[in-house]
Design an enzyme around this catalytic site. Structure first.
Site, short mmCIF file in Angstrom:
data_model
loop_
_atom_site.label_atom_id
_atom_site.label_comp_id
_atom_site.label_asym_id
_atom_site.label_seq_id
_atom_site.Cartn_x
_atom_site.Cartn_y
_atom_site.Cartn_z
N SER A 28 0.80 -1.24 0.00
CA SER A 28 0.00 0.00 0.00
C SER A 28 0.83 1.28 0.00
O SER A 28 0.28 2.36 -0.26
CB SER A 28 -0.92 0.03 1.21
OG SER A 28 -2.03 -0.79 0.99
N LYS A 70 0.52 3.35 -2.99
CA LYS A 70 -0.64 4.23 -3.21
C LYS A 70 -0.25 5.70 -3.12
O LYS A 70 -0.76 6.54 -3.87
CB LYS A 70 -1.73 3.93 -2.16
CG LYS A 70 -2.37 2.56 -2.32
CD LYS A 70 -3.22 2.19 -1.11
CE LYS A 70 -3.87 0.82 -1.28
NZ LYS A 70 -4.39 0.26 -0.03
N VAL A 124 1.18 -3.64 3.83
CA VAL A 124 0.88 -4.87 4.54
C VAL A 124 2.06 -5.85 4.58
O VAL A 124 2.04 -6.81 5.36
CB VAL A 124 -0.42 -5.48 3.93
CG1 VAL A 124 -0.10 -6.23 2.65
CG2 VAL A 124 -1.15 -6.33 4.93
#
Ligand code: DON
Length: 319
Positions: free
Chosen positions: A66, A69, A262
């Site tokens: 992530s 992102k 994660v």
């Protein structure tokens, strides 16, 4: 700057402090991640002048997940501008888990937040390029420019996630139904899953963070990767959303924009000063590295980085 003369020693101290933390669980919903050594732990501070301070497994590679992102968001804002991305993807915290479907329904199909899976999928769908292959190449090259060297895809992580990411496929289909994704949603999931499977180290994400800290200039290559305005927008989105439903707690304890992944990475940005990269795979229930939070909190406090702390001047103007 106060404390910075000791940054090398404080990086080692932050590592020692984090080592004492043994709570948390390695992610296993992406099957290959469950095989990660839970004891791996690296800390790196990259200053905007290019100085690097590392401790532990700061060179060990893991999948960016992530954290991508934040950087894909910056690249898309650079290409399409602040207003379009704000309208299409949003900037507000959903208060719900990163893979929440309910958040989409509660907001009538608006993803709300580019740092959760729905908003990130909607953001990846906006990446320019005539085909998924071109979009992927633009993302890979863009994130490599943030890191200062070519980043490689971890094929095993990509395949493991593609075999098990029915939930992201469902989210992408749902966004398609609300016209928040206007190209083939399953191809968007494929590009997004590739961006999440790029291999980075704690050092790499520290340099990527330092690039955002310095108005878009990579401290190692000197390249202007994105504009200063895009960095400002990205950091404000990270402050509100970077740690999912724990973003408030993170801001309260650490007082800096950050983004977790994660696989166990966290990038934190001290505007004008440095990027901090940490990696340790054991996560709390929101998906944020436990040791990573401990080490980052230590550095924020010992280096005085909290952006909400201000030195009170001993003199003040009389009314
Ligand atoms: O889409 C996913 O679920 C993963 N590729 C990334 C999620 C993630 O990193 C959440 N982070 N804490």
């Amino acid at each position: 700057m106060q404390g910075w003369d000791k940054v090398e020693a404080l990086t080692a101290d932050a590592y020692a402090f984090g080592l004492g933390e043994t709570r948390g669980l390695v992610a296993d919903y992406i099957p290959i991640l469950a095989e990660t050594d839970p004891e791996l732990f690296g800390v790196c501070v990259a200053e905007v002048d290019g100085s690097i301070h590392s401790a532990g497994d700061a060179a060990v590679e893991f999948s960016i997940q992530s954290i991508s992102k934040a950087f894909v968001y910056a690249l898309v804002c650079e290409e399409l501008g602040h207003d379009l991305v704000k309208e299409h993807v949003g900037v507000n915290n959903t208060g719900l888990a990163f893979n929440s479907v309910m958040a989409i329904e509660l907001n009538y199909g608006h993803p709300m937040n580019p740092m959760v899976n729905a908003g990130a999928l909607a953001t990846t769908a906006l990446v320019p390029g005539g085909s998924p292959a071109e979009q992927w190449e633009l993302i890979r090259q863009g994130l490599s420019r943030f890191a200062g060297h070519p980043l490689e895809l971890d094929g095993e992580v990509y395949r493991s996630e593609m075999a098990t990411n029915q939930r992201n496929m469902a989210i992408a289909r749902l966004l398609e139904s609300y016209r928040r994704i206007e190209i083939d949603p399953l191809k968007v999931v494929d590009v997004y899953t590739k961006q999440c499977a790029l291999r980075v180290s704690a050092r790499d994400i520290a340099v990527m963070g330092a690039t955002l800290a310095d108005g878009g200039v990579n401290p190692i290559t000197g390249e202007q990767v994105v504009s200063a305005a895009v960095c400002r927008d990205t950091l404000s989105v990270l402050a509100a959303n970077g740690m999912y439903e724990r973003s408030g707690e993170w801001l309260f304890e650490i007082g800096l924009p950050g983004k977790s992944g994660v696989a166990g990475g966290i990038v934190t940005i001290s505007p004008g000063k440095a990027g901090i990269g940490v990696f340790s795979p054991r996560l709390d229930s929101a998906g944020n590295s436990v040791r990573g939070q401990a080490a980052t909190s230590f550095l924020s406090r010992s280096l005085g980085l909290n952006i909400f702390a201000s030195d009170v001047s001993p003199t003040r103007l009389e009314p």
